[in-house]
Design an enzyme around this catalytic site. Structure first.
Site, PDB file in Angstrom:
ATOM      1  N   LYS A  17       0.823  -1.213   0.000  1.00 37.45           N
ATOM      2  CA  LYS A  17       0.000   0.000   0.000  1.00 37.45           C
ATOM      3  C   LYS A  17       0.857   1.264   0.000  1.00 37.45           C
ATOM      4  CE  LYS A  17      -2.522   0.544   3.716  1.00 37.45           C
ATOM      5  NZ  LYS A  17      -2.194   1.734   4.494  1.00 37.45           N
ATOM      6  N   ARG A  93     -10.487   3.749   8.490  1.00 38.32           N
ATOM      7  CA  ARG A  93     -10.339   2.389   8.998  1.00 38.32           C
ATOM      8  C   ARG A  93     -11.694   1.826   9.404  1.00 38.32           C
ATOM      9  NH1 ARG A  93      -4.720   2.212  11.276  1.00 38.32           N
ATOM     10  NH2 ARG A  93      -3.626   1.855   9.329  1.00 38.32           N
ATOM     11  N   ARG A 130      10.713  -8.002   5.728  1.00 43.63           N
ATOM     12  CA  ARG A 130      10.587  -6.566   5.904  1.00 43.63           C
ATOM     13  C   ARG A 130      11.531  -6.026   6.980  1.00 43.63           C
ATOM     14  NH1 ARG A 130       5.215  -3.415   7.778  1.00 43.63           N
ATOM     15  NH2 ARG A 130       5.460  -4.773   9.600  1.00 43.63           N
ATOM     16  N   ARG A 162      11.068  -5.663  12.811  1.00 41.52           N
ATOM     17  CA  ARG A 162      10.185  -5.422  13.951  1.00 41.52           C
ATOM     18  C   ARG A 162      10.022  -6.692  14.762  1.00 41.52           C
ATOM     19  NH1 ARG A 162       4.888  -2.229  12.114  1.00 41.52           N
ATOM     20  NH2 ARG A 162       4.112  -3.811  13.542  1.00 41.52           N
ATOM     21  N   ARG A 173      -2.539 -10.240  13.108  1.00 40.42           N
ATOM     22  CA  ARG A 173      -2.835  -8.885  12.616  1.00 40.42           C
ATOM     23  C   ARG A 173      -3.658  -8.931  11.331  1.00 40.42           C
ATOM     24  NH1 ARG A 173       2.683  -7.645  13.807  1.00 40.42           N
ATOM     25  NH2 ARG A 173       3.190  -7.384  11.612  1.00 40.42           N
TER      26      ARG A 173
END
Ligand SMILES: [Zn+2]
Length: 226
Positions: A17, A93, A130, A162, A173
């Site tokens: 995105k 959202r 990532r 992360r 998630r």
């Protein structure tokens, strides 16, 4: 003269995105309005909103609709976004946010809502590779690292994996995202604003699909070109 656009981009984590929003904002010459970037900016400059947001996040709370929309409303009322449009990233959202967004962009309305679709297996692979800058949130990957030794190209911050990018946490998630976004997708679909875009393949080919969808929608809806 390139016409502007009022675009909302939806997509789960790892759907590409952020990348597509940057590309689309260049293509249409409109600002990329990212709630994540804006929030980080408010926190960093210690504005009243930033301080409130920080204390909520410290308590593990979500940023409430009112705060998000206050920030987005202020940004979308500026001359550039009001005049040419925007690529909105990270908002809405919820359907409450979507309703508020309609008020903010009145009387123009949002042109199109793009839902970037990527299979979960691919998202998993992308997220596992990532790496993220701890200071500015810029995204990298093991395949596309920063130029110098895991130091952010943008701000010089440290680029790390992360802690919550484990397979289990990612799956959790993704499930949560799906559950939260389903009503929003339906809301936009009901209003004939939603287009599903295949988010797999090269960034170039995904951008082409989105631009193609916007062109097709403009053809169908003349004469409401901004
Ligand atoms: Zn950085």
């Amino acid at each position: 003269m390139i016409p502007g656009v009022r675009l909302v981009v939806l997509g789960k984590q790892g759907a590409g995105k952020g990348t597509q929003c940057v590309r689309l904002s260049h293509h249409y010459v409109v600002p990329h309005v990212s709630t994540g970037d804006m929030l980080r900016g408010e926190v960093k400059s210690k504005t009243p909103l930033g301080l409130r947001a920080q204390s909520l996040m410290d308590q593990g709370e979500l940023i409430p609709d009112d705060m998000v929309m206050e920030m987005v409303g202020a940004r979308l009322s500026e001359r550039d976004t009001r005049g040419r449009g925007f690529v909105l990233d990270g908002c809405p959202r919820t359907t409450t946010q979507a309703e508020r967004l309609e008020d903010i962009v009145h009387p123009f309305g949002v042109d199109l809502v793009v839902n970037l679709e990527v299979p979960t297996s691919l998202v998993m692979k992308r997220l596992a590779s990532r790496r993220v800058c701890v200071d500015c949130g810029a995204n990298y990957s093991t395949a596309a690292p920063p130029m110098v030794n895991w130091t952010c190209d943008v701000c010089g911050g440290e680029v790390v994996q992360r802690e919550d990018d484990t397979e289990e946490a990612i799956q959790r998630r993704l499930d949560l995202y799906e559950k939260q976004t389903a009503p929003l997708i339906e809301w936009y679909d009901d209003r004939d604003k939603l287009v599903h875009i295949n988010g797999t393949g090269s960034p170039d080919s995904v951008t082409r699909r989105v631009v193609g969808a916007i062109d097709a929608q403009r053809q169908a809806r003349r004469p409401s070109v901004p």
